[in-house]
Design an enzyme around this catalytic site. Sequence first.
Site, mmCIF file in Angstrom:
data_model
loop_
_atom_site.group_PDB
_atom_site.id
_atom_site.type_symbol
_atom_site.label_atom_id
_atom_site.label_comp_id
_atom_site.label_asym_id
_atom_site.label_seq_id
_atom_site.Cartn_x
_atom_site.Cartn_y
_atom_site.Cartn_z
ATOM 1 N N GLY A 56 -1.011 10.799 12.027
ATOM 2 C CA GLY A 56 -1.622 11.187 10.770
ATOM 3 C C GLY A 56 -0.956 12.464 10.275
ATOM 4 N NE ARG A 98 6.131 9.343 13.713
ATOM 5 C CZ ARG A 98 4.866 8.923 13.507
ATOM 6 N NH1 ARG A 98 3.894 9.397 14.263
ATOM 7 N NH2 ARG A 98 4.585 8.055 12.545
ATOM 8 C CG ASP A 243 2.130 9.270 6.691
ATOM 9 O OD1 ASP A 243 1.947 9.849 7.776
ATOM 10 O OD2 ASP A 243 1.489 8.268 6.343
ATOM 11 C CG ASN A 253 -0.378 5.629 3.497
ATOM 12 O OD1 ASN A 253 -0.538 6.612 4.216
ATOM 13 N ND2 ASN A 253 -1.293 4.675 3.397
#
Length: 353
Positions: A56, A98, A243, A253
Amino acid sequence: MKNLNYLRKKLPLTVELRSDHVLIIDQTKLPGKLKFLKLKKYPDAISAIKEMQVRGAQAIGAVGAGGIFLAGYSYKKNNASDFYKYLQKIAKEIIKARPTAVNLAWGVKTILADLEITSVLKMKAEIKHRYKNILEQEVGHNLKIGEYGNTLIKSGMTILTHCNAGSLSAIWFGTATAPIFQALMKGKNIKVRLDETRPWLQGSRLTAWEMERTGIDYTINIDSAVGYLMSHGLVDMVIVGADHIASNGDTANKIGTYPLALMAHEWKIPFYVAAVSATIDFSIKTGALIKIEERSGDEILRDIRYKYQPVSPQGAKSFNPIFDITPHKLITGIITEYGISKSDALNLIKGRV
């Protein structure tokens, strides 16, 4: 009537600063077990991000910043300049964990921004102070998103959400769930539909866990059922998280968000994105410039089981991008801590970020 104290009892903090470590919920264990994980060294933070123990946008941003705190806390030498160079090196390592979620880089850069090179001791204290502020401010932003988003929700509505943009995706309270929780506290009668969200099943594992604990009426559906639901009048509004948002409103997303937006557009159902302003990347003009993370095909072919057996033959190939880009023209509005903006008018809040 349910209030914030009720929600605090039901939903623990996803990321929490302790004196010498960062405490997170291990999301790979949910919904079966609520397990907390102590991050004691900065590699622990990187591992938790890569292995999806924390996921998240806001949550990985918080853990990324926590990695800087942990790197600083365990630093033993006394030269302030060397300490700063060391933190810059660790920052680059954390950001690589990430690639799509802009909040990760934001969290790391924010905690180090204009850090004065004084003494190692003073710099450590400043980093801890900044980290505490980041966690507190992000929760405050989520509460604001809830207040603004709640104005869109009427009693009797059924809201559909995708993946998990709930409390687990943040420090607490969430983004897409923030309007839902606020509506709950206002006594509105609402229902929530959850896309299961393959392959990690964040909807059926995580968002459902949050709905169950808070007493919200929810139903899980397979991702491909959304067209049926909308065509039969079973969805009144869609709220998803984000995101990475480009300056024109294009939004990255969880994979499956783009076709969801297309179907909402077809059936004239309002489609909102809820995100803190840190998710908006004003350095890029369109979503075409957002790097999309691809993960191991084992998440599709091996980790999912059908009656305890692999879902595919041993030699099957797979393609596993975990985000897609929803064009801004399909987004009714973007809900941030500053209010509800048209997706193509985010420049109006640029100066406030």
